[in-house]
Design a protein around this motif. Structure first.
Motif, PDB file in Angstrom:
ATOM      1  N   THR A 117       0.817  -1.204  -0.203  1.00  0.00           N
ATOM      2  CA  THR A 117       0.044   0.144   0.007  1.00  0.00           C
ATOM      3  C   THR A 117       0.832   1.255   0.022  1.00  0.00           C
ATOM      4  OG1 THR A 117      -1.634  -0.954   1.212  1.00  0.00           O
ATOM      5  CG2 THR A 117      -1.751   1.315   1.085  1.00  0.00           C
ATOM      6  N   ALA A 118       1.995   1.093   0.806  1.00  0.00           N
ATOM      7  CA  ALA A 118       2.945   2.447   0.891  1.00  0.00           C
ATOM      8  C   ALA A 118       3.425   2.647  -0.255  1.00  0.00           C
ATOM      9  CB  ALA A 118       3.598   2.116   2.169  1.00  0.00           C
ATOM     10  N   SER A 119       4.005   1.715  -0.853  1.00  0.00           N
ATOM     11  CA  SER A 119       4.851   1.668  -2.251  1.00  0.00           C
ATOM     12  C   SER A 119       3.873   1.885  -3.339  1.00  0.00           C
ATOM     13  CB  SER A 119       5.442   0.365  -2.519  1.00  0.00           C
ATOM     14  OG  SER A 119       4.573  -0.647  -2.706  1.00  0.00           O
ATOM     15  N   MET A 120       2.617   1.543  -3.222  1.00  0.00           N
ATOM     16  CA  MET A 120       1.863   1.968  -4.654  1.00  0.00           C
ATOM     17  C   MET A 120       1.474   3.477  -4.245  1.00  0.00           C
ATOM     18  SD  MET A 120      -0.885  -1.133  -4.843  1.00  0.00           S
ATOM     19  CE  MET A 120      -1.993  -0.072  -5.973  1.00  0.00           C
ATOM     20  N   ARG A 121       1.317   3.940  -3.301  1.00  0.00           N
ATOM     21  CA  ARG A 121       1.034   5.516  -2.955  1.00  0.00           C
ATOM     22  C   ARG A 121       2.067   6.176  -3.490  1.00  0.00           C
ATOM     23  NH1 ARG A 121      -2.655   5.438   2.606  1.00  0.00           N
ATOM     24  NH2 ARG A 121      -4.437   4.566   1.622  1.00  0.00           N
ATOM     25  N   ASN A 162      -1.634  -2.905 -14.014  1.00  0.00           N
ATOM     26  CA  ASN A 162      -0.772  -3.405 -12.962  1.00  0.00           C
ATOM     27  C   ASN A 162      -1.308  -3.035 -11.611  1.00  0.00           C
ATOM     28  OD1 ASN A 162       0.830  -4.686 -15.017  1.00  0.00           O
ATOM     29  ND2 ASN A 162       2.206  -3.251 -15.030  1.00  0.00           N
ATOM     30  N   GLU A 163      -1.581  -1.927 -11.354  1.00  0.00           N
ATOM     31  CA  GLU A 163      -2.029  -1.538  -9.889  1.00  0.00           C
ATOM     32  C   GLU A 163      -3.222  -2.012  -9.693  1.00  0.00           C
ATOM     33  OE1 GLU A 163      -0.046   3.009  -9.393  1.00  0.00           O
ATOM     34  OE2 GLU A 163      -1.860   2.820 -10.758  1.00  0.00           O
ATOM     35  N   ALA A 164      -4.197  -1.984 -10.626  1.00  0.00           N
ATOM     36  CA  ALA A 164      -5.609  -2.713 -10.357  1.00  0.00           C
ATOM     37  C   ALA A 164      -5.534  -4.351 -10.222  1.00  0.00           C
ATOM     38  CB  ALA A 164      -6.420  -2.481 -11.610  1.00  0.00           C
ATOM     39  N   GLU A 165      -4.796  -4.893 -10.916  1.00  0.00           N
ATOM     40  CA  GLU A 165      -4.466  -6.395 -10.503  1.00  0.00           C
ATOM     41  C   GLU A 165      -3.824  -6.555  -9.338  1.00  0.00           C
ATOM     42  OE1 GLU A 165      -1.969  -7.491 -13.975  1.00  0.00           O
ATOM     43  OE2 GLU A 165      -3.730  -7.467 -15.360  1.00  0.00           O
ATOM     44  N   LEU A 166      -2.816  -5.587  -8.846  1.00  0.00           N
ATOM     45  CA  LEU A 166      -2.323  -5.991  -7.550  1.00  0.00           C
ATOM     46  C   LEU A 166      -3.420  -5.752  -6.445  1.00  0.00           C
ATOM     47  CD1 LEU A 166       0.071  -6.338  -5.649  1.00  0.00           C
ATOM     48  CD2 LEU A 166       0.475  -4.114  -6.036  1.00  0.00           C
ATOM     49  N   ASP A 217     -14.010  -5.665 -11.072  1.00  0.00           N
ATOM     50  CA  ASP A 217     -12.926  -6.075 -11.845  1.00  0.00           C
ATOM     51  C   ASP A 217     -11.679  -5.249 -12.182  1.00  0.00           C
ATOM     52  OD1 ASP A 217     -14.276  -4.791 -13.457  1.00  0.00           O
ATOM     53  OD2 ASP A 217     -14.657  -6.030 -15.158  1.00  0.00           O
ATOM     54  N   VAL A 218     -10.755  -5.745 -13.032  1.00  0.00           N
ATOM     55  CA  VAL A 218      -9.765  -4.753 -13.343  1.00  0.00           C
ATOM     56  C   VAL A 218     -10.343  -3.658 -14.076  1.00  0.00           C
ATOM     57  CG1 VAL A 218      -7.679  -4.667 -14.659  1.00  0.00           C
ATOM     58  CG2 VAL A 218      -8.059  -6.852 -13.403  1.00  0.00           C
ATOM     59  N   GLU A 219     -11.095  -3.666 -14.935  1.00  0.00           N
ATOM     60  CA  GLU A 219     -11.373  -2.450 -15.687  1.00  0.00           C
ATOM     61  C   GLU A 219     -12.271  -1.519 -14.935  1.00  0.00           C
ATOM     62  OE1 GLU A 219     -10.682  -2.101 -18.922  1.00  0.00           O
ATOM     63  OE2 GLU A 219      -9.936  -3.903 -18.853  1.00  0.00           O
ATOM     64  N   GLN A 220     -13.106  -1.951 -14.008  1.00  0.00           N
ATOM     65  CA  GLN A 220     -13.709  -1.127 -12.843  1.00  0.00           C
ATOM     66  C   GLN A 220     -12.513  -0.228 -12.310  1.00  0.00           C
ATOM     67  OE1 GLN A 220     -16.304  -3.338 -10.683  1.00  0.00           O
ATOM     68  NE2 GLN A 220     -18.187  -2.471 -11.679  1.00  0.00           N
ATOM     69  N   LEU A 221     -11.756  -0.903 -11.674  1.00  0.00           N
ATOM     70  CA  LEU A 221     -10.777  -0.241 -10.885  1.00  0.00           C
ATOM     71  C   LEU A 221     -10.077   0.915 -11.552  1.00  0.00           C
ATOM     72  CD1 LEU A 221      -9.297  -3.156  -8.858  1.00  0.00           C
ATOM     73  CD2 LEU A 221     -10.970  -1.536  -8.034  1.00  0.00           C
ATOM     74  N   MET A 222      -9.693   0.367 -12.938  1.00  0.00           N
ATOM     75  CA  MET A 222      -8.959   1.363 -13.527  1.00  0.00           C
ATOM     76  C   MET A 222      -9.798   2.779 -14.090  1.00  0.00           C
ATOM     77  SD  MET A 222      -7.009  -1.309 -16.292  1.00  0.00           S
ATOM     78  CE  MET A 222      -6.647  -0.247 -17.621  1.00  0.00           C
ATOM     79  N   GLU A 223     -11.064   2.499 -14.292  1.00  0.00           N
ATOM     80  CA  GLU A 223     -11.862   3.186 -14.626  1.00  0.00           C
ATOM     81  C   GLU A 223     -12.268   4.472 -13.591  1.00  0.00           C
ATOM     82  OE1 GLU A 223     -15.282   2.007 -16.970  1.00  0.00           O
ATOM     83  OE2 GLU A 223     -13.930   1.135 -18.433  1.00  0.00           O
ATOM     84  N   ARG A 224     -12.703   3.933 -12.600  1.00  0.00           N
ATOM     85  CA  ARG A 224     -13.233   4.740 -11.294  1.00  0.00           C
ATOM     86  C   ARG A 224     -12.175   5.241 -10.507  1.00  0.00           C
ATOM     87  NH1 ARG A 224     -18.297   1.661  -8.787  1.00  0.00           N
ATOM     88  NH2 ARG A 224     -18.520   3.708  -7.745  1.00  0.00           N
TER      89      ARG A 224
END
Length: 134
Positions: free
Chosen positions: A81-85, A121-125, A108-115
């Motif tokens: 979490t810290a490294s992603m931020r 890669n971040e959404a998959e993680l 899903d991945v697409e929702q996380l990417m859009e919203r």
């Protein structure tokens, strides 16, 4: 002279016997190859039973290992979490919390990417870390 004739006859008889045996083995191989597979053959049932036992033992081992693995998983999650931020400055705390919430709710991945404005890669993680496991 009789001895040579007897040896010759013996060689011919053995040759004929070898040819007959070879033909029979070919017929047997073809018969076995063309035989329909039985659905109730015992070896496959033994294999299935063995696999079921192995799966059961793996489940027991996973249950035993689960309590000791949770602190490690939490530490990895907080570090990620810290490294992603830090790696993603456009990702604010509220977007990241929304991404966690969507992952827990089955997004899903697409929702996380859009919203949430995440890269793929971040959404998959996030999904790997926070998605509910069946």
């Amino acid at each position: 002279m009789w001895l040579e004739a007897a040896v010759l006859v013996l060689v011919l008889v053995q040759t004929v016997a070898i040819v007959v045996l070879w033909q029979q083995s070919r017929r047997l191989q073809q018969a076995v190859a063309n035989r329909p597979v039985e659905s109730n053959n015992v070896p496959s049932l033994l294999i299935v039973n063995a696999l079921n036992k192995i799966e059961h033992r793996l489940g027991v081992l996973e249950e035993r290992a689960a309590p000791s693995a949770k602190p490690v998983q939490r530490a990895v999650e907080t570090q990620m979490t810290a490294s992603m931020r830090s790696a993603s400055p456009q990702l604010s705390g509220s977007n990241y919390e929304l991404a966690q919430h969507l992952a827990r709710e089955g997004g899903d991945v697409e929702q996380l990417m859009e919203r949430c404005g995440l890269s793929r890669n971040e959404a998959e993680l996030v999904l790997r870390l926070y998605a509910r496991r069946a």
